[in-house]
Design a protein around this motif. Structure first.
Motif, PDB file in Angstrom:
ATOM      1  N   LEU A 163       0.979  -1.198   0.086  1.00 41.09           N
ATOM      2  CA  LEU A 163       0.459   0.082   0.153  1.00 41.09           C
ATOM      3  C   LEU A 163       1.189   0.967  -0.124  1.00 41.09           C
ATOM      4  CD1 LEU A 163      -2.643   1.423   0.225  1.00 41.09           C
ATOM      5  CD2 LEU A 163      -2.311   1.463   2.679  1.00 41.09           C
ATOM      6  N   VAL A 164       1.897   0.772   0.843  1.00 42.59           N
ATOM      7  CA  VAL A 164       2.740   2.960   0.750  1.00 42.59           C
ATOM      8  C   VAL A 164       3.300   2.935  -0.207  1.00 42.59           C
ATOM      9  CG1 VAL A 164       4.907   3.023   1.829  1.00 42.59           C
ATOM     10  CG2 VAL A 164       2.658   2.297   3.325  1.00 42.59           C
ATOM     11  N   ILE A 165       4.340   1.398  -0.976  1.00 49.94           N
ATOM     12  CA  ILE A 165       4.551   1.434  -2.268  1.00 49.94           C
ATOM     13  C   ILE A 165       3.843   1.600  -3.313  1.00 49.94           C
ATOM     14  CG2 ILE A 165       6.200   0.249  -3.667  1.00 49.94           C
ATOM     15  CD1 ILE A 165       6.967  -1.509  -1.799  1.00 49.94           C
ATOM     16  N   PHE A 195      10.581   3.804 -11.496  1.00 49.05           N
ATOM     17  CA  PHE A 195      10.709   2.113 -11.818  1.00 49.05           C
ATOM     18  C   PHE A 195      10.509   1.500 -11.162  1.00 49.05           C
ATOM     19  CE2 PHE A 195      13.162  -1.069 -14.547  1.00 49.05           C
ATOM     20  CZ  PHE A 195      12.531  -0.781 -15.731  1.00 49.05           C
ATOM     21  N   GLY A 196      12.039   2.245  -9.869  1.00 46.82           N
ATOM     22  CA  GLY A 196      12.115   0.616  -8.838  1.00 46.82           C
ATOM     23  C   GLY A 196      11.635   0.306  -7.900  1.00 46.82           C
ATOM     24  N   LEU A 197      10.749   1.506  -7.623  1.00 50.93           N
ATOM     25  CA  LEU A 197       9.611   1.137  -7.020  1.00 50.93           C
ATOM     26  C   LEU A 197       8.250   0.391  -7.419  1.00 50.93           C
ATOM     27  CD1 LEU A 197       8.563   4.982  -5.209  1.00 50.93           C
ATOM     28  CD2 LEU A 197       9.869   2.152  -4.217  1.00 50.93           C
ATOM     29  N   THR A 198       8.332   0.130  -8.508  1.00 58.41           N
ATOM     30  CA  THR A 198       7.330  -0.678  -9.276  1.00 58.41           C
ATOM     31  C   THR A 198       7.551  -2.167  -9.284  1.00 58.41           C
ATOM     32  OG1 THR A 198       6.596   1.384 -10.699  1.00 58.41           O
ATOM     33  CG2 THR A 198       6.416  -1.011 -12.143  1.00 58.41           C
ATOM     34  N   ILE A 199       9.041  -2.185  -9.594  1.00 57.68           N
ATOM     35  CA  ILE A 199       9.367  -3.613  -9.400  1.00 57.68           C
ATOM     36  C   ILE A 199       9.259  -3.864  -8.138  1.00 57.68           C
ATOM     37  CG2 ILE A 199      12.111  -4.878  -9.481  1.00 57.68           C
ATOM     38  CD1 ILE A 199      10.723  -3.993 -12.540  1.00 57.68           C
ATOM     39  N   ILE A 200       9.601  -3.327  -6.879  1.00 57.55           N
ATOM     40  CA  ILE A 200       9.985  -3.736  -5.540  1.00 57.55           C
ATOM     41  C   ILE A 200       8.670  -4.063  -5.286  1.00 57.55           C
ATOM     42  CG2 ILE A 200      10.047  -2.533  -2.955  1.00 57.55           C
ATOM     43  CD1 ILE A 200      12.150  -1.063  -4.371  1.00 57.55           C
TER      44      ILE A 200
END
Length: 120
Positions: A72-74, A100-105
């Motif tokens: 939820l936070v990401i 991009f990185g947050l999407t992958i995480i």
């Protein structure tokens, strides 16, 4: 209720696909923007994820609230970053790679956190 869960899961995955597609189509572009695919994808994935948790809460199985909170936070950060940049002519490379990185995480949290939970 199982069919509703599956439909919401498909919508959630399609939202992610749109967000990721919106990022990938401009990966080599010199000027990156927060585009409609990113906006619609992040919004769809976020909303479908919330609804999916609601459906899971109504079921008999356990819900991993820690995992839900992390996702939820990401997801909210991604949505906020995308929405805040919509009217700007371009976004910085740093912000692009952050989204991009947050999407992958977020995908990794979904896949690997579930796998670890199922295996134990």
């Amino acid at each position: 209720m199982e069919i509703v869960r599956h439909i919401l899961l498909v919508i959630h995955l399609l939202g992610f696909a749109a967000l990721f597609g919106g990022l990938l189509v401009q990966i080599k572009a010199p000027d990156k923007v927060s585009n409609g695919l990113m906006r619609d994808g992040s919004g769809t994935a976020f909303l479908a994820g919330l609804l999916l948790v609601g459906v899971l809460e109504m079921g008999d199985g356990p819900v991993d609230h820690a995992k839900v909170a992390v996702k939820l936070v990401i997801g909210l950060v991604i949505l906020g970053l995308v929405m805040s940049q919509l009217r700007k002519p371009k976004i910085s490379d740093g912000l692009y790679w952050t989204i991009f990185g947050l999407t992958i995480i977020n995908v990794c949290v979904a896949v690997f956190w579930s796998s670890a939970h199922v295996a134990s």
